[in-house]
Write a protein that holds these residues in place. Sequence first.
Motif, short mmCIF file in Angstrom:
data_model
loop_
_atom_site.label_atom_id
_atom_site.label_comp_id
_atom_site.label_asym_id
_atom_site.label_seq_id
_atom_site.Cartn_x
_atom_site.Cartn_y
_atom_site.Cartn_z
N LYS A 102 1.03 -1.06 0.01
CA LYS A 102 0.07 0.04 0.02
C LYS A 102 0.92 1.38 0.11
CE LYS A 102 -3.63 2.61 0.63
NZ LYS A 102 -4.62 2.91 -0.82
N ARG A 103 0.76 1.86 -1.14
CA ARG A 103 1.61 3.38 -0.98
C ARG A 103 0.71 4.16 -1.39
NH1 ARG A 103 5.18 1.37 -5.74
NH2 ARG A 103 3.65 0.45 -6.27
N GLN A 104 0.96 5.39 -2.14
CA GLN A 104 0.18 6.35 -2.35
C GLN A 104 -0.83 5.94 -3.64
OE1 GLN A 104 2.35 9.95 -3.25
NE2 GLN A 104 1.97 10.75 -1.15
N GLY A 105 -2.20 6.11 -3.51
CA GLY A 105 -2.58 5.26 -4.90
C GLY A 105 -3.10 3.95 -4.36
N PRO A 106 -3.62 3.00 -5.27
CA PRO A 106 -3.99 1.87 -5.09
C PRO A 106 -3.16 0.83 -4.50
CG PRO A 106 -3.67 1.94 -7.43
CD PRO A 106 -3.50 3.35 -6.84
N GLU A 107 -3.80 -0.33 -3.98
CA GLU A 107 -2.83 -1.31 -3.60
C GLU A 107 -2.03 -2.18 -4.59
OE1 GLU A 107 -4.57 -3.09 0.71
OE2 GLU A 107 -5.59 -3.77 -1.26
N THR A 108 -0.92 -2.72 -4.24
CA THR A 108 -0.39 -3.47 -5.50
C THR A 108 0.16 -4.79 -4.91
OG1 THR A 108 0.46 -1.81 -6.46
CG2 THR A 108 1.67 -3.58 -7.20
N ALA A 109 -0.55 -6.02 -5.54
CA ALA A 109 -0.23 -7.30 -5.41
C ALA A 109 0.86 -7.64 -6.20
CB ALA A 109 -1.27 -8.11 -5.58
N VAL A 110 1.98 -8.48 -5.55
CA VAL A 110 3.05 -8.94 -6.37
C VAL A 110 2.92 -10.37 -6.46
CG1 VAL A 110 5.62 -9.24 -6.52
CG2 VAL A 110 4.76 -7.16 -5.65
N TYR A 111 2.91 -11.08 -7.64
CA TYR A 111 2.96 -12.44 -7.92
C TYR A 111 4.02 -13.06 -8.37
CZ TYR A 111 -2.26 -11.89 -7.70
OH TYR A 111 -3.47 -11.67 -7.27
N CYS A 112 4.36 -14.37 -8.24
CA CYS A 112 5.36 -15.11 -8.64
C CYS A 112 5.05 -16.30 -9.33
CB CYS A 112 6.28 -15.53 -7.46
SG CYS A 112 7.69 -16.69 -8.05
N VAL A 113 5.39 -16.57 -10.65
CA VAL A 113 5.11 -17.83 -11.29
C VAL A 113 6.31 -18.66 -11.20
CG1 VAL A 113 4.44 -18.53 -13.44
CG2 VAL A 113 3.59 -16.28 -12.91
N GLU A 114 6.08 -19.58 -10.66
CA GLU A 114 7.44 -20.78 -10.41
C GLU A 114 6.91 -21.52 -11.89
OE1 GLU A 114 6.21 -22.72 -7.08
OE2 GLU A 114 6.85 -21.13 -5.97
N ILE A 115 8.34 -21.36 -12.76
CA ILE A 115 7.99 -21.75 -14.01
C ILE A 115 8.20 -23.52 -13.83
CG2 ILE A 115 9.40 -22.28 -16.12
CD1 ILE A 115 10.05 -19.05 -15.98
N GLU A 116 7.30 -24.15 -14.43
CA GLU A 116 7.53 -25.60 -14.49
C GLU A 116 8.06 -26.16 -15.68
OE1 GLU A 116 3.58 -26.69 -13.32
OE2 GLU A 116 3.74 -25.26 -11.50
N SER A 117 7.61 -25.52 -17.01
CA SER A 117 8.22 -25.86 -18.16
C SER A 117 8.45 -24.74 -19.18
CB SER A 117 7.24 -26.96 -18.87
OG SER A 117 6.12 -26.32 -19.13
N ILE A 118 9.10 -24.46 -19.91
CA ILE A 118 9.44 -23.54 -20.81
C ILE A 118 10.11 -24.08 -22.00
CG2 ILE A 118 11.81 -22.85 -19.95
CD1 ILE A 118 10.98 -19.99 -20.40
N THR A 119 9.43 -23.43 -23.39
CA THR A 119 10.17 -23.77 -24.58
C THR A 119 10.66 -22.57 -25.15
OG1 THR A 119 8.12 -23.84 -25.57
CG2 THR A 119 8.91 -25.76 -24.79
N GLY A 120 11.69 -22.66 -26.17
CA GLY A 120 11.85 -21.30 -26.96
C GLY A 120 11.77 -21.88 -28.45
#
Length: 127
Positions: free
Chosen positions: A105-123
């Motif tokens: 909570k800062r000035q303005g709206p609340e901000t939620a921080v998420y973490c995506v735990e990568i299970e698989s990735i392709t390039g």
Amino acid sequence: MPEMLNKKKERPAEWALALLGRCEYACLGLTDEAQPYCVPVSHVLVDGCVYFHSNPRGYKAELLAQNPRVCLTAVADVHAIPMRFTTEYSSAIAFGTARLGDVYKRQGPETAVYCVEIESITGKRSE
């Protein structure tokens, strides 16, 4: 995740992580029970985890609470080749589970921080 059919374009996971790390944004794919929802997010990659922020009372947060399984897609190095009716590009697609970290909570709206735990990735590199 299904195997990539065109093996010539496939790149290793390390390459895909590096691409995801250097992209300015990624598209976050979510779903409710009826339809998909894809939204661009600004992100940062730290130790194999993708962090992004959101309003904790928005639609994205609502969907993540219902189903934390997500897909992230990042694209870079895009060059249209009109004479060949194609496009060169580099892309990474990551699948994982998002978890809610802290809510600030800062000035303005609340901000939620998420973490995506990568299970698989392709390039992929299309030339």
